[in-house]
Design an enzyme around this catalytic site. Sequence first.
Site, PDB file in Angstrom:
ATOM      1  N   LYS A  47       0.837  -1.199   0.000  1.00  9.40           N
ATOM      2  CA  LYS A  47       0.000   0.000   0.000  1.00  9.40           C
ATOM      3  C   LYS A  47       0.872   1.249   0.000  1.00  9.40           C
ATOM      4  CE  LYS A  47      -4.004   2.023   2.420  1.00  9.40           C
ATOM      5  NZ  LYS A  47      -4.945   1.870   3.548  1.00  9.40           N
ATOM      6  N   SER A 124      -9.812   1.916   2.684  1.00  7.13           N
ATOM      7  CA  SER A 124      -8.933   2.679   1.815  1.00  7.13           C
ATOM      8  C   SER A 124      -7.893   1.835   1.078  1.00  7.13           C
ATOM      9  CB  SER A 124      -8.194   3.738   2.662  1.00  7.13           C
ATOM     10  OG  SER A 124      -7.353   3.124   3.632  1.00  7.13           O
ATOM     11  N   SER A 148     -10.240  -0.597   6.753  1.00  3.15           N
ATOM     12  CA  SER A 148      -9.663  -0.338   5.436  1.00  3.15           C
ATOM     13  C   SER A 148      -9.002  -1.529   4.767  1.00  3.15           C
ATOM     14  CB  SER A 148      -8.646   0.804   5.529  1.00  3.15           C
ATOM     15  OG  SER A 148      -9.274   2.011   5.863  1.00  3.15           O
TER      16      SER A 148
END
EC number: 6.3.5.7
Length: 463
Positions: A47, A124, A148
Amino acid sequence: MKRALERLRQLPRANERFNIFNSVNLSAAQQVMPSEKPLGNLVVGIKDNIVTKKLPTTCSSGVLAGYMSPYDATVVELLDEAGAVTAGKTNMDEFGMGSGGIHSFFGPTLNPAFPERPTVAGGSSSGSAAAVAAGVVDFALGTDTGGSVRMPAAYTSTVGFKPSYGRVSRHGVIAYAQSLDTVGIGARDVGLVRRVFEVLDRHDPKDPTSLPDELRQQAAALRREKKHLKIGIPAELLHGSVAAEIRERLLVVLDKLQAQGHELYPVSVPAVKNSLLVYYMLAPAEAASNLARYDGIRYGCRDEDLDMSDEVLFAPTRGKFGKEVKNRIVLGNYNLCSGAFKNNYMKAQKLRVELINQFDSIFAFENICTGNKPNPAGVDVLLSLTCMAPPPSLEAFTSKENKSPVNSYINDVFTVPMSLAGLPCISVPLAGMKGVGIQLTAQFADDYGLLDAAEDVMQEQLN
């Protein structure tokens, strides 16, 4: 080796279609070589809020466009040592703020599980889940602040694991809300999640919130000798907002678990009803503090096109934040102002403690951090849904959020309570319902027991 090279070969086409990566490791194929390391030749997506020396780290924000970190995050170092091959940095909601994967400087991530129409991948950690779903990585790292990792896993019909707070190092993770941020793991199956977690599960002196070795030793004693589980079904997390079809599929799974000898019990955690309120009092407040460093001097960049001669010095830099980030900065600063601090922020902290105590009261194991006594009649794990419905189309999600940002905040209603309590959770696909996940939760530090339970649940769905 062959499988790793094939994944990397498919990456450019998948990235073009689903907008999964913000940057790609062009030398990844050259790093594939014979290996006997624990994660040798497994391809990983990182990420884009986890820093890396060799690839940019942007948090999907214009503020950090092109930023190169001088060091690798601890989790990146551990994966490199274990033989994993980094494919690239995955797209995300800017600074981790969002539940749809649409608030990115690089554009929205689309969901590979629904190739027939543009569909949100959840947020996210949208790019991390999409990379797993598209088959271009074996596993991916995300961060989970209020759901997330779990929400995108549910939306993409993959597995998403949020460990107990403090089990995995946050050193090198760009903070959204540091009392909640947790590095999580996404994959296709629980077994691989376990292998990755075993590599990352260690104390890190560089992270002040890392669980110390003495508590890890206590956690190692949390083992079950019995084969069958006592599973709690929280009443507050199975309400009328859930679609009838999803409830029916969930009941089928519960019947199968009961038929295999697992015991099901209704449980109640009344403080769950306050969770969203508490989360949006605390998380934006921490975010407002963390994002103050992006002033164009130490971090960030300046917009030279703006004429701000009569404005404050940092305005050209702050203007590069996206709309959702600006909303949360404003909300966070309000919650920290003198008038609201006592009425909002401090009350939210007390409600958070109340929530933790209520969770402790229903588990059979003690919480090794709080010291609350275990409940001998308590449950081993909680079972609920990860989300209320399958993922909406990109158009529908955007339209709903444009009417009111609060609409998207409600998506986190099933995942936020566990984050506030720091509990380990995992989302596994709900059989027969694409884009919906089952969420399992265990007592703090009972991560391996949770992974055992998740494997049982996935196996029972196949029977």
